[in-house]
Design a protein around this motif. Structure first.
Motif, mmCIF file in Angstrom:
data_model
loop_
_atom_site.group_PDB
_atom_site.id
_atom_site.type_symbol
_atom_site.label_atom_id
_atom_site.label_comp_id
_atom_site.label_asym_id
_atom_site.label_seq_id
_atom_site.Cartn_x
_atom_site.Cartn_y
_atom_site.Cartn_z
ATOM 1 N N ASP A 93 0.475 -0.685 -0.089
ATOM 2 C CA ASP A 93 -0.388 -0.267 0.074
ATOM 3 C C ASP A 93 0.859 1.443 -0.204
ATOM 4 O OD1 ASP A 93 0.813 0.155 2.578
ATOM 5 O OD2 ASP A 93 -0.839 -0.432 3.339
ATOM 6 N N ALA A 94 0.210 2.205 0.121
ATOM 7 C CA ALA A 94 0.849 4.178 0.106
ATOM 8 C C ALA A 94 1.993 3.901 1.028
ATOM 9 C CB ALA A 94 0.293 5.259 0.314
ATOM 10 N N GLU A 95 1.770 4.057 1.955
ATOM 11 C CA GLU A 95 2.381 3.198 3.394
ATOM 12 C C GLU A 95 3.852 2.192 3.527
ATOM 13 O OE1 GLU A 95 2.310 2.696 8.482
ATOM 14 O OE2 GLU A 95 0.759 2.883 7.222
ATOM 15 N N GLU A 96 3.483 1.409 2.723
ATOM 16 C CA GLU A 96 5.016 -0.163 2.456
ATOM 17 C C GLU A 96 6.091 1.142 1.034
ATOM 18 O OE1 GLU A 96 5.776 -4.047 1.613
ATOM 19 O OE2 GLU A 96 3.756 -3.768 1.746
ATOM 20 N N THR A 97 5.492 1.712 0.062
ATOM 21 C CA THR A 97 5.725 2.028 -0.422
ATOM 22 C C THR A 97 6.473 3.228 -0.446
ATOM 23 O OG1 THR A 97 4.465 1.273 -2.487
ATOM 24 C CG2 THR A 97 5.606 3.069 -3.016
ATOM 25 N N ALA A 98 6.377 3.976 0.656
ATOM 26 C CA ALA A 98 6.693 5.113 0.962
ATOM 27 C C ALA A 98 7.636 4.120 1.516
ATOM 28 C CB ALA A 98 5.892 5.953 1.860
ATOM 29 N N ARG A 99 7.882 3.457 2.793
ATOM 30 C CA ARG A 99 8.900 3.036 3.641
ATOM 31 C C ARG A 99 10.117 2.298 3.049
ATOM 32 N NH1 ARG A 99 4.877 0.573 6.933
ATOM 33 N NH2 ARG A 99 5.084 -1.585 5.765
#
Length: 263
Positions: free
Chosen positions: A110-116
């Motif tokens: 998701d967007a959060e994991e992509t940012a990580r």
């Protein structure tokens, strides 16, 4: 695991190899399909193809992680570099053959994991790339960047028919001086037995476009090399010394022509 391997050089040229890595962290691998875990879209053996470059004094930066973890040649914001054309994204969810990378939609980042992933894997590579170019420019007054890639000779998702063997990209002339592009095109077109194109289907990805600033004396070129020129394109994607030994002199001529350029 280290995010990249860096070899310091002595000339004003950095060779970047962002897609030859195959490592996938276990928490990501557990959610991926068996097919994706074979990392079929890897730029196989590209670091080996350029093993002559250290002897020429080039700086060399090689990624260790698979492009399925994060694609280092995409912008961190994930906009499409080829508007209107079919491409894969920053954290790919399908392969070049449009097979799923993950077991289910819920397994996709998701967007959060992509940012990580951007912070953990994308950022360190780009920080080192930018730092090295800055160091080179401070020493020589200019810097040269060669972004080394390879791809299967036929990928219907991206192009019809067989790809030229040597695909040079300069963002349609925006990432390097025209004299350098012309010198490289001359070398590629003189290469006996190989086909070549400049700014054809592959015009250079994010790295070429973001770092190539000829007005600031930083000149960047991408080479997308057809894998049929040096390896088996089917699993287990074996390196073919008999083929590689024929094309490596051409690569060395391209690198030497780049290194000889002085803006």
């Amino acid at each position: 695991m280290e995010k990249f391997k860096y070899t310091q050089g002595s000339i004003p040229l950095l060779i970047s190899v962002p897609h030859s890595g195959v490592h996938i962290p276990s928490d990501i691998a557990a959610r991926m399909t068996p097919q994706a875990l074979t990392t079929p879209d890897t730029d196989w053996h590209v670091d080996k193809l350029y093993d002559f470059a250290e002897g020429l004094g080039a700086h060399i930066l090689v990624a260790t992680h698979s492009r399925f973890v994060v694609d280092l040649n995409r912008p961190a914001t994930d906009e499409n570099l080829y508007p209107g054309q079919n491409t894969t994204g920053l954290c790919p969810v399908d392969t070049f053959d449009e097979e799923p990378v993950y077991k289910s939609d819920d397994d996709q980042p998701d967007a959060e994991e992509t940012a990580r992933r951007v912070e953990s894997y994308w950022r360190p590579y780009h920080d080192k790339l930018a730092e090295t170019l800055a160091t080179i420019k401070a020493q020589f007054g200019y810097a040269l960047l060669w972004d080394a890639h390879s791809i299967r000779s036929e990928v219907p998702r991206f192009f019809e028919g067989r790809l030229p063997d040597l695909n040079l990209g300069t963002a349609n002339g925006k990432s390097c001086a025209p004299q350098l592009a012309q010198a490289l095109q001359d070398v590629a077109e003189r290469a006996d037995g190989y086909t070549a194109a400049l700014n054809g289907r592959f015009k250079g990805g994010y790295i070429t476009r973001a770092y190539g600033k000829p007005d600031d004396n930083i000149h960047a070129v991408q080479l997308e090399q057809s894998q049929i020129t040096y390896m088996d394109e089917e699993p287990p994607f074996g390196y073919r010394p008999d083929l590689a030994d024929q094309v490596k002199p051409v690569l060395q001529q391209l690198i030497e022509a780049t290194a000889a350029f002085k803006p």
